[in-house]
Design an enzyme around this catalytic site. Structure first.
Site, PDB file in Angstrom:
ATOM      1  N   LYS A 293      -4.480   9.084   5.861  1.00  0.00           N
ATOM      2  CA  LYS A 293      -3.305   7.456   6.404  1.00  0.00           C
ATOM      3  C   LYS A 293      -2.614   7.116   7.398  1.00  0.00           C
ATOM      4  CE  LYS A 293      -4.554   4.551   2.909  1.00  0.00           C
ATOM      5  NZ  LYS A 293      -3.850   4.729   1.361  1.00  0.00           N
TER       6      LYS A 293
ATOM      7  N   ASP B 118       0.704  -1.560  -0.359  1.00  0.00           N
ATOM      8  CA  ASP B 118       0.116   0.214   0.241  1.00  0.00           C
ATOM      9  C   ASP B 118       0.480   0.864  -0.252  1.00  0.00           C
ATOM     10  OD1 ASP B 118      -3.000  -1.154   2.287  1.00  0.00           O
ATOM     11  OD2 ASP B 118      -1.576  -1.776   0.726  1.00  0.00           O
TER      12      ASP B 118
ATOM     13  N   GLU C 177     -18.321  -1.020   4.303  1.00  0.00           N
ATOM     14  CA  GLU C 177     -17.152  -2.004   4.394  1.00  0.00           C
ATOM     15  C   GLU C 177     -17.275  -3.352   4.875  1.00  0.00           C
ATOM     16  OE1 GLU C 177     -15.165   0.036   2.289  1.00  0.00           O
ATOM     17  OE2 GLU C 177     -12.975  -0.775   2.836  1.00  0.00           O
TER      18      GLU C 177
ATOM     19  N   SER D  69     -14.158   6.549  -4.702  1.00  0.00           N
ATOM     20  CA  SER D  69     -12.915   7.128  -3.238  1.00  0.00           C
ATOM     21  C   SER D  69     -12.647   7.677  -2.847  1.00  0.00           C
ATOM     22  CB  SER D  69     -11.282   5.710  -4.617  1.00  0.00           C
ATOM     23  OG  SER D  69     -10.628   6.013  -4.103  1.00  0.00           O
ATOM     24  N   LEU D  70     -11.575   7.948  -2.254  1.00  0.00           N
ATOM     25  CA  LEU D  70     -10.871   9.261  -1.125  1.00  0.00           C
ATOM     26  C   LEU D  70      -9.667   9.543  -1.615  1.00  0.00           C
ATOM     27  CD1 LEU D  70     -12.138   7.681   2.172  1.00  0.00           C
ATOM     28  CD2 LEU D  70     -12.894   9.749   0.594  1.00  0.00           C
TER      29      LEU D  70
ATOM     30  N   CYS E 250      15.174 -33.304  11.316  1.00  0.00           N
ATOM     31  CA  CYS E 250      14.454 -32.601  11.853  1.00  0.00           C
ATOM     32  C   CYS E 250      15.563 -31.774  13.032  1.00  0.00           C
ATOM     33  CB  CYS E 250      13.471 -32.996  12.660  1.00  0.00           C
ATOM     34  SG  CYS E 250      12.698 -32.483  14.580  1.00  0.00           S
TER      35      CYS E 250
ATOM     36  N   CYS F 243       9.070 -33.490   9.772  1.00  0.00           N
ATOM     37  CA  CYS F 243       9.661 -34.408  10.607  1.00  0.00           C
ATOM     38  C   CYS F 243       9.452 -35.671  10.235  1.00  0.00           C
ATOM     39  CB  CYS F 243      10.157 -33.846  12.117  1.00  0.00           C
ATOM     40  SG  CYS F 243      10.560 -35.638  13.004  1.00  0.00           S
TER      41      CYS F 243
ATOM     42  N   TYR G  45     -21.550   3.313   6.747  1.00  0.00           N
ATOM     43  CA  TYR G  45     -20.188   4.804   6.493  1.00  0.00           C
ATOM     44  C   TYR G  45     -20.850   5.183   5.880  1.00  0.00           C
ATOM     45  CZ  TYR G  45     -16.772   2.600   3.298  1.00  0.00           C
ATOM     46  OH  TYR G  45     -16.710   1.744   2.384  1.00  0.00           O
TER      47      TYR G  45
ATOM     48  N   LYS H 184     -14.696  13.816   6.797  1.00  0.00           N
ATOM     49  CA  LYS H 184     -16.238  14.399   6.517  1.00  0.00           C
ATOM     50  C   LYS H 184     -16.645  15.490   6.914  1.00  0.00           C
ATOM     51  CE  LYS H 184     -17.075   9.412   4.822  1.00  0.00           C
ATOM     52  NZ  LYS H 184     -17.227   8.086   5.386  1.00  0.00           N
TER      53      LYS H 184
ATOM     54  N   CYS I 280       9.343 -37.596  18.746  1.00  0.00           N
ATOM     55  CA  CYS I 280       9.719 -35.812  17.959  1.00  0.00           C
ATOM     56  C   CYS I 280       9.615 -34.888  19.226  1.00  0.00           C
ATOM     57  CB  CYS I 280       9.760 -35.310  16.917  1.00  0.00           C
ATOM     58  SG  CYS I 280       9.884 -33.666  17.356  1.00  0.00           S
TER      59      CYS I 280
ATOM     60  N   ARG J 200     -17.749  -2.498  -5.398  1.00  0.00           N
ATOM     61  CA  ARG J 200     -17.558  -1.710  -5.850  1.00  0.00           C
ATOM     62  C   ARG J 200     -17.400  -1.126  -8.069  1.00  0.00           C
ATOM     63  NH1 ARG J 200     -12.884   2.559  -3.969  1.00  0.00           N
ATOM     64  NH2 ARG J 200     -11.907   1.073  -4.435  1.00  0.00           N
TER      65      ARG J 200
ATOM     66  N   LYS K  55     -11.067   4.859   9.271  1.00  0.00           N
ATOM     67  CA  LYS K  55     -10.423   3.890   7.680  1.00  0.00           C
ATOM     68  C   LYS K  55     -10.650   2.693   7.725  1.00  0.00           C
ATOM     69  CE  LYS K  55      -9.003   4.745   2.696  1.00  0.00           C
ATOM     70  NZ  LYS K  55      -8.317   3.407   1.984  1.00  0.00           N
TER      71      LYS K  55
ATOM     72  N   ASP L 231     -10.172  -1.581   6.155  1.00  0.00           N
ATOM     73  CA  ASP L 231      -9.075  -1.926   5.428  1.00  0.00           C
ATOM     74  C   ASP L 231     -10.056  -3.008   5.269  1.00  0.00           C
ATOM     75  OD1 ASP L 231      -7.255  -2.489   3.442  1.00  0.00           O
ATOM     76  OD2 ASP L 231      -5.580  -3.128   5.292  1.00  0.00           O
TER      77      ASP L 231
ATOM     78  N   ASP M 179       1.106   4.169  -2.574  1.00  0.00           N
ATOM     79  CA  ASP M 179       0.009   5.655  -2.227  1.00  0.00           C
ATOM     80  C   ASP M 179       1.648   6.550  -2.731  1.00  0.00           C
ATOM     81  OD1 ASP M 179      -1.037   4.681   0.643  1.00  0.00           O
ATOM     82  OD2 ASP M 179      -1.702   4.877  -1.115  1.00  0.00           O
TER      83      ASP M 179
ATOM     84  N   GLU N 197     -13.450   9.113  11.314  1.00  0.00           N
ATOM     85  CA  GLU N 197     -13.921   8.086  11.588  1.00  0.00           C
ATOM     86  C   GLU N 197     -12.688   6.969  11.005  1.00  0.00           C
ATOM     87  OE1 GLU N 197     -16.848   6.851   8.556  1.00  0.00           O
ATOM     88  OE2 GLU N 197     -16.662   8.393   9.497  1.00  0.00           O
TER      89      GLU N 197
ATOM     90  N   CYS O 256      14.798 -34.382  17.083  1.00  0.00           N
ATOM     91  CA  CYS O 256      14.867 -35.427  17.261  1.00  0.00           C
ATOM     92  C   CYS O 256      16.074 -35.903  16.175  1.00  0.00           C
ATOM     93  CB  CYS O 256      13.538 -35.506  17.006  1.00  0.00           C
ATOM     94  SG  CYS O 256      12.629 -35.933  15.731  1.00  0.00           S
TER      95      CYS O 256
HETATM   96  S1  IVH Z   1     -16.500   6.768   2.922  1.00  0.00           S
HETATM   97  C1  IVH Z   1     -17.406   8.665  -1.616  1.00  0.00           C
HETATM   98  N1  IVH Z   1     -15.643   6.311   4.533  1.00  0.00           N
HETATM   99  O1  IVH Z   1     -11.741   3.715   1.305  1.00  0.00           O
HETATM  100  C2  IVH Z   1     -17.194   8.140   0.093  1.00  0.00           C
HETATM  101  N2  IVH Z   1     -14.616   5.144   2.581  1.00  0.00           N
HETATM  102  O2  IVH Z   1      -9.776   5.044  -0.351  1.00  0.00           O
HETATM  103  C3  IVH Z   1     -17.149   7.075   0.213  1.00  0.00           C
HETATM  104  N3  IVH Z   1     -13.392   2.910   3.548  1.00  0.00           N
HETATM  105  O3  IVH Z   1     -14.141   3.070  -1.395  1.00  0.00           O
HETATM  106  C4  IVH Z   1     -16.146   6.570   0.851  1.00  0.00           C
HETATM  107  N4  IVH Z   1     -13.218   3.179   5.898  1.00  0.00           N
HETATM  108  O4  IVH Z   1     -13.789   1.163   0.566  1.00  0.00           O
HETATM  109  C5  IVH Z   1     -15.493   6.615   3.452  1.00  0.00           C
HETATM  110  N5  IVH Z   1     -14.406   5.012   7.335  1.00  0.00           N
HETATM  111  C6  IVH Z   1     -14.920   5.106   5.708  1.00  0.00           C
HETATM  112  C7  IVH Z   1     -14.151   3.976   5.286  1.00  0.00           C
HETATM  113  C8  IVH Z   1     -14.207   4.150   4.349  1.00  0.00           C
HETATM  114  C9  IVH Z   1     -12.846   2.289   4.492  1.00  0.00           C
HETATM  115  C10 IVH Z   1     -13.049   2.619   2.108  1.00  0.00           C
HETATM  116  C11 IVH Z   1     -14.163   2.896   1.312  1.00  0.00           C
HETATM  117  C12 IVH Z   1     -13.538   3.317  -0.109  1.00  0.00           C
HETATM  118  C13 IVH Z   1     -11.772   3.320   0.291  1.00  0.00           C
HETATM  119  C14 IVH Z   1     -11.516   4.925  -0.535  1.00  0.00           C
END
Ligand code: IVH
Length: 705
Positions: free
Chosen positions: A324, A43, A184, A92-93, A429, A447, A236, A300, A453, A149, A128, A130, A47, A126, A432
């Site tokens: 992140k 990741d 998620e 995505s974010l 081994c 073994c 969320y 948000k 053993c 998605r 994020k 994974d 990134d 909040e 033993c």
């Molecule tokens: S909000 C329009 N909130 O992160 C935005 N996303 O990198 C809607 N994710 O696609 C996403 N935790 O799969 C939001 N608390 C959270 C999240 C979250 C994980 C994921 C989600 C999104 C991805 C973006």
């Protein structure tokens, strides 16, 4: 990663070439991540490359490519699922990486809205999660569709699979006519670890991390597999709505919780960047103990009218961003490679590392999987790490995902000492001295010492006292090692004679480190409590290769009592009736059957098992009471598509009610349950005049409508 030239120093031609290279790497990584559940780029590297791409695009806007990774959300849906076009795109974010970035994000939002620096502007913060995002569509309160998605516009229809997730309500009271809930899907650390143990026992592939396990489990064509995997869901966000949920983000989340969704308890309302960063720090502190993976904190804008005004860039909302966490990666020295011997004799290489902090935890050991992994090959002989092998003395990269055992991910050849030599897996081994053999098709060397053993004996006993096995309070892995080292216990049966042998000499135990009179007495009582125990636990506790917890229960349900089970295992041999009966059990294959028969038919193993059984009162597996079941004793055939449950669930339910489920229609069939597309079985049933029901009729019959 090796250092790349600073974007500011690039000529136009170089920038163009670099954007092309980045598009190729990132788009490929996207495909691997989203469609193969197998990331080939960490990741952090991903990134970093994405940021580099954005930096170069900012410097050379004219060079931005049509397939720019900046505009890609995910990847196209995998084949096999029907496609769902999202009514509202799943986006995505954007990301931020440090405190200054958080202030800049707030600055951009204010600028867009024309708000001064001191106007109040609240955000939610909040974790994020994974995992992977899922959109759940409810119409008139009923779950009608679940979709991944995919590429943000078109996802995969995973409705049947989503229905197997406990956290996903099938019905919601007082919901608006249309309600799309987004969130998620994830897997907890304990569930992930248990799944990998089961996978290993079944000889199936191991998942690299909980995210991949969750993705691999949700995107199964057979929803029975998804059902067997413990997935969870945090809500969320939302998509299409026929009526607004609330006026604020926080209010909407509260409403989702009121509808019965799990929402994250670490969601906070923050008054500007300082409070956002403070909450980020708090979540970062709690991260290691959450029990599930998170990779950052999402901010948000709280006011939904403002969210509406801010709107979206091509793939990300302007009103949200993800802060992140730094990657849980570190480089350190590989000081030695030790070999650990497991309960089934598997030799596992373990990296001894110069201690290093990885994501807040000091790591000094990491797994190296097996000899192929060390050599830079996967199980099929293909290169991993571009074929780079790992040697003692190397500078290695350690990776840690949440609670999961750290792994050695990479090696820096430039720093390899000249004296470093390729690693050779021992052929004996280390414990033993028995031969260690690698069977064709097996990734691990084992073994062959069996009961002689000591390492296998100790590991077997640790397994025996484990949570899903005998679960003896006060007798954990540490105590087992201590008692074994002292010669107090050599096999499981010895645990049950400890009181007789040492009870009067309680003094001996009492004087030992960590033991007092009360804890010693408690231990003997805890052992006595487990003399009466269910058959399934006993079967699992024996620690037979390929026989996991679920298999223990299946075998118990089939054989009912210890006598029948052990007699069958003693006699089962390829082709005889005991063998045929064993492999007729749904969930028992030839590999497990062979492993059971081999264990029970080795005299020394059997003697040890008998010694144990003498101390136990093994409870029969309980049969469901089917006396008033309308289908008890009937032979039922399911055919065609079932819409309200999977085939596996239908079968399990029917069996629980005393029916026998068969795959083919014959004169012996009592009832055929036919869904759409029933085909030849439906025809045959009609010809034979067998009673036929549709799925609803069946559910009504068994009282589950
Ligand atoms: S909000 C329009 N909130 O992160 C935005 N996303 O990198 C809607 N994710 O696609 C996403 N935790 O799969 C939001 N608390 C959270 C999240 C979250 C994980 C994921 C989600 C999104 C991805 C973006």
């Amino acid at each position: 990663m090796t250092a790349l030239p600073d974007p500011n120093t690039l000529s136009e031609d170089e920038a163009k070439a670099e954007l092309a290279r980045l598009a190729e790497i990132l788009n490929e990584a996207n495909t691997a991540y989203h469609t193969q559940d197998a990331p080939d780029l960490s990741d952090a590297d991903y990134d970093a490359l994405k940021r580099r791409n954005a930096d170069i695009e900012r410097l050379f806007p004219a060079l931005k490519r049509a397939d720019s990774p900046a505009d890609q959300v995910g990847a196209s849906p995998a084949e096999g699922f029907t496609k769902v076009t999202h009514a509202v795109a799943m986006l995505s974010l954007s990301n931020v990486f440090d405190d200054a970035d958080v202030g800049e994000f707030d600055g951009r939002v204010r600028k867009y809205l024309g708000l001064s620096a001191n106007a109040s502007l609240a955000y939610t913060a909040e974790p994020k999660i994974d995992g992977l995002s899922l959109s759940l569509r409810y119409e008139n309160g009923k779950l009608v569709q679940a979709a991944t998605r995919g590429d943000g516009t078109v996802g995969e229809n995973v409705t049947a699979n989503a229905r197997t997730i406990d956290d996903v309500p099938h019905e919601i009271a007082d919901a608006p006519e249309v309600l799309e809930v987004r969130g998620e899907v994830y897997m907890s650390h304990p569930d992930f670890e248990a799944l990998n143990v089961r996978q290993a026992e079944a000889g199936d592939k191991q998942f690299a991390n909980p995210r991949n396990a969750a993705a691999g489990s949700l995107r199964q064509l057979d929803s029975a597999i998804t059902r067997a995997r413990p997935l969870r869901f945090f809500a969320y966000a939302w998509g299409a709505l026929s009526a607004p949920l609330a006026e604020t983000q926080a209010g909407a989340i509260e409403q989702l919780a009121a509808y019965g969704f799990q929402t994250n308890p670490l969601t906070a309302l923050c008054d500007g960047p300082d409070e956002m960063i403070a909450h980020y720090r708090k979540i970062e502190q709690l991260r290691a103990d959450l029990g599930y993976d998170i990779d950052g904190v999402v901010y948000k804008v709280n006011d939904l009218v403002l969210q509406g005004r801010l709107g979206f860039r091509s793939t990300t909302p302007r009103w949200a961003t993800a802060h992140k966490f730094p990657a849980e990666l570190a480089w350190t020295h590989l000081e030695a490679i030790d070999i650990q011997v497991g309960r089934t004799g598997a030799l596992s290489p373990v990296a001894r590392l110069t201690p290093v902090t990885v994501g807040g935890v000091v790591v000094s050991n990491a797994t190296l999987h097996n000899e192929d992994y060390i050599a830079g090959r996967d199980s099929k002989g293909a290169d991993i790490r571009n074929g780079k092998d790992i040697r003692v003395g190397d500078w290695v990269q350690v990776y840690r995902a949440g609670d999961v055992i750290p792994k050695v991910a990479d090696v820096d050849l430039a720093k390899r000492p000249e004296t470093a030599v390729p690693f050779v897996m021992p052929d004996h081994c280390p414990d033993c001295g028995s031969a260690a053999v690698r069977e064709p098709g097996d990734a691990v060397r084992r073994c062959t010492g069996g009961l002689v053993c000591p390492a296998q004996a100790v590991e077997k006993m640790k397994h025996f006292v484990g949570r899903s096995a005998f679960d003896i309070e006060g007798l954990g892995a540490k105590q087992v090692e201590q008692f074994y080292a002292d010669g107090w216990i050599k096999e499981p049966a010895d645990i049950f004679t400890l009181r007789d042998r040492y009870g009067s000499g309680l003094q001996q135990l009492k004087n030992r480190e960590g033991w007092g009179e009360r804890s010693a007495a408690n231990l003997f009582d805890a052992i006595d409590e487990r003399r009466e125990i269910g058959l399934g636990r006993v079967v699992f506790a024996l620690g037979i290769r390929h026989v996991g917890e679920a298999a223990g229960n299946l075998l118990a349900a089939h054989y009912q009592d210890w006598q029948s089970f052990s007699t069958a295992m003693r006699t089962a041999a390829l082709g005889n009736t005991a063998w045929d009966d064993l492999i007729s059990i749904d969930g028992v294959g030839g590999v497990m059957a062979q492993s059971l028969a081999t264990t029970f038919q080795q005299d020394a193993e059997w003697a040890s098992i008998e010694r144990l059984a003498e101390h136990l009162s093994i409870q029969e597996a309980t049969r469901p009471d089917t006396s008033d079941s309308p289908v008890a004793g009937k032979t039922v055939v399911f055919t065609g598509t079932l819409e309200r449950m999977s085939r596996a669930e239908a079968k399990a339910r029917a069996e629980a009610m005393g029916a026998k489920v068969s795959g083919s229609v014959s004169a012996k069939t009592d009832l055929v349950v036919a869904g759409p597309g029933a085909g030849s079985k439906g025809k045959k049933a009609a010809e034979l005049g067998i009673e036929m029901l549709d799925e609803d009729g069946w559910l009504a019959l068994i009282g589950a409508a």
